[in-house]
Design an enzyme around this catalytic site. Sequence first.
Site, PDB file in Angstrom:
ATOM      1  N   GLY A   1       0.817  -1.200   0.000  1.00  0.00           N
ATOM      2  CA  GLY A   1       0.000   0.000   0.000  1.00  0.00           C
ATOM      3  C   GLY A   1       0.856   1.258   0.000  1.00  0.00           C
TER       4      GLY A   1
ATOM      5  N   GLY B   1       0.336  -5.216   0.593  1.00  0.00           N
ATOM      6  CA  GLY B   1      -0.886  -5.217  -0.184  1.00  0.00           C
ATOM      7  C   GLY B   1      -0.719  -5.838  -1.554  1.00  0.00           C
TER       8      GLY B   1
ATOM      9  N   GLU C   1       5.593  -5.111   7.592  1.00  0.00           N
ATOM     10  CA  GLU C   1       4.825  -4.075   8.288  1.00  0.00           C
ATOM     11  C   GLU C   1       5.300  -3.786   9.705  1.00  0.00           C
ATOM     12  OE1 GLU C   1       2.243  -5.580   4.982  1.00  0.00           O
ATOM     13  OE2 GLU C   1       3.556  -6.482   6.478  1.00  0.00           O
TER      14      GLU C   1
ATOM     15  N   ASP D   1      -1.199  -7.060   7.081  1.00  0.00           N
ATOM     16  CA  ASP D   1      -2.637  -6.984   6.820  1.00  0.00           C
ATOM     17  C   ASP D   1      -2.916  -7.434   5.393  1.00  0.00           C
ATOM     18  OD1 ASP D   1      -1.465  -4.694   5.623  1.00  0.00           O
ATOM     19  OD2 ASP D   1      -3.374  -3.626   5.708  1.00  0.00           O
TER      20      ASP D   1
END
Length: 385
Positions: A81, A130, A153, A161
């Site tokens: 992301g 992501g 992360e 995530d």
Amino acid sequence: MAMQCRRRAVWWLLQQHHHQLSPRSMPLSSSSSSVDDDHLHVHVLVEGTNGYSRFALLNRPSALNAINTSMGSGRAFAAGGDVVALYRFIKEGNMEACKQFFRTIYSFIYLIGTYLKPHVALLNGITMGGGAGISIPGTFRVATEKTVFATPEVLIGFHPDAAASFYLSRLPGHLGEYLALTGEKLNGVEMVACGLATHYSLLARLPLIEEQLGKLVTDDPSVIETTLEQYGDLVHPDSSSVLQRLEILDKCFCHDTVEEIVDAVEVAASETKDAWCISTLNRLKEASPLSLKVSLRSIREGRFQTLDQCLLREYRMTLQAISKQISGDFCEGVRARVVDKDMAPKWDPPTLEKVSQDMVDQYFLPLSEFEPDLELPTKSREAFF
């Protein structure tokens, strides 16, 4: 039709032949509202070939195909992301834009993971965060010698995530915990060996794969499988791979708490002087202490949850992380590693000992009655376990 795959990051979408698509090229989104400075107006290109298949091309090379809500080529499939954009939104107080980003990406991942028509992700280059989330839950994933996978992360004060708690928790032994807590990389060969990728092909053969996929007039998974195997390569991890150390990895990462895991790695490093043990220990000490504890619990819970349950829980965790009510580690991690690049984040709390159980528990609580939960189309698209 042969294509220059070196500069492409692609999903092939195989359609049933009685639902033909007109051959054309069109942007999935032409939004120019991104806060980055790459000035690319079309971040995902969707192209038809023979009327039976489409491919989606991630087209944000200057940002390593970092995902934002206006997209989804260069040397990356997708580097995750767009954390810089999120960092700026939070600094500006634009929390709704952050929530919209995560709602969009998590919902898209659910659609990918429950999509009935087979599709192929060509993971040529960096596939992180992501970027992994929009490909690994899918049908076929082709890795190459250029593929680099990671879920880093915890190194920016966040948690794995984008469905990471679903697919990492299903890896052999405690490999998922290791990858989540260290952010270490896997190459394409390792991805195939542990199941994150379904096929391996040399980069030079990707144009042939694209050409053959473009000629298919069926959505039969066995036909697609045969096509991928025709241009695939049989590979095995080398002696330096973490997959050759699963016994010591499982011994260290099987423990119930992060403190016990760190202690076990410290003992192993002290006894063996092994370079892998020492490197693993250093990575654990670089990460946000709060993120380590939250991420370990997330992986352990994900092992017993369906895809939609994992995404719903991750969304709740994410809103806690970006709210800064418990800690500002996410913004601090992005600042230190991506914005200012001083590589010296000041974590809060600064040590594992100061991370309370209550702080961790808050990440897993239901949202307040005034905060809408993530809504996924579970009634029309049932998730799998």
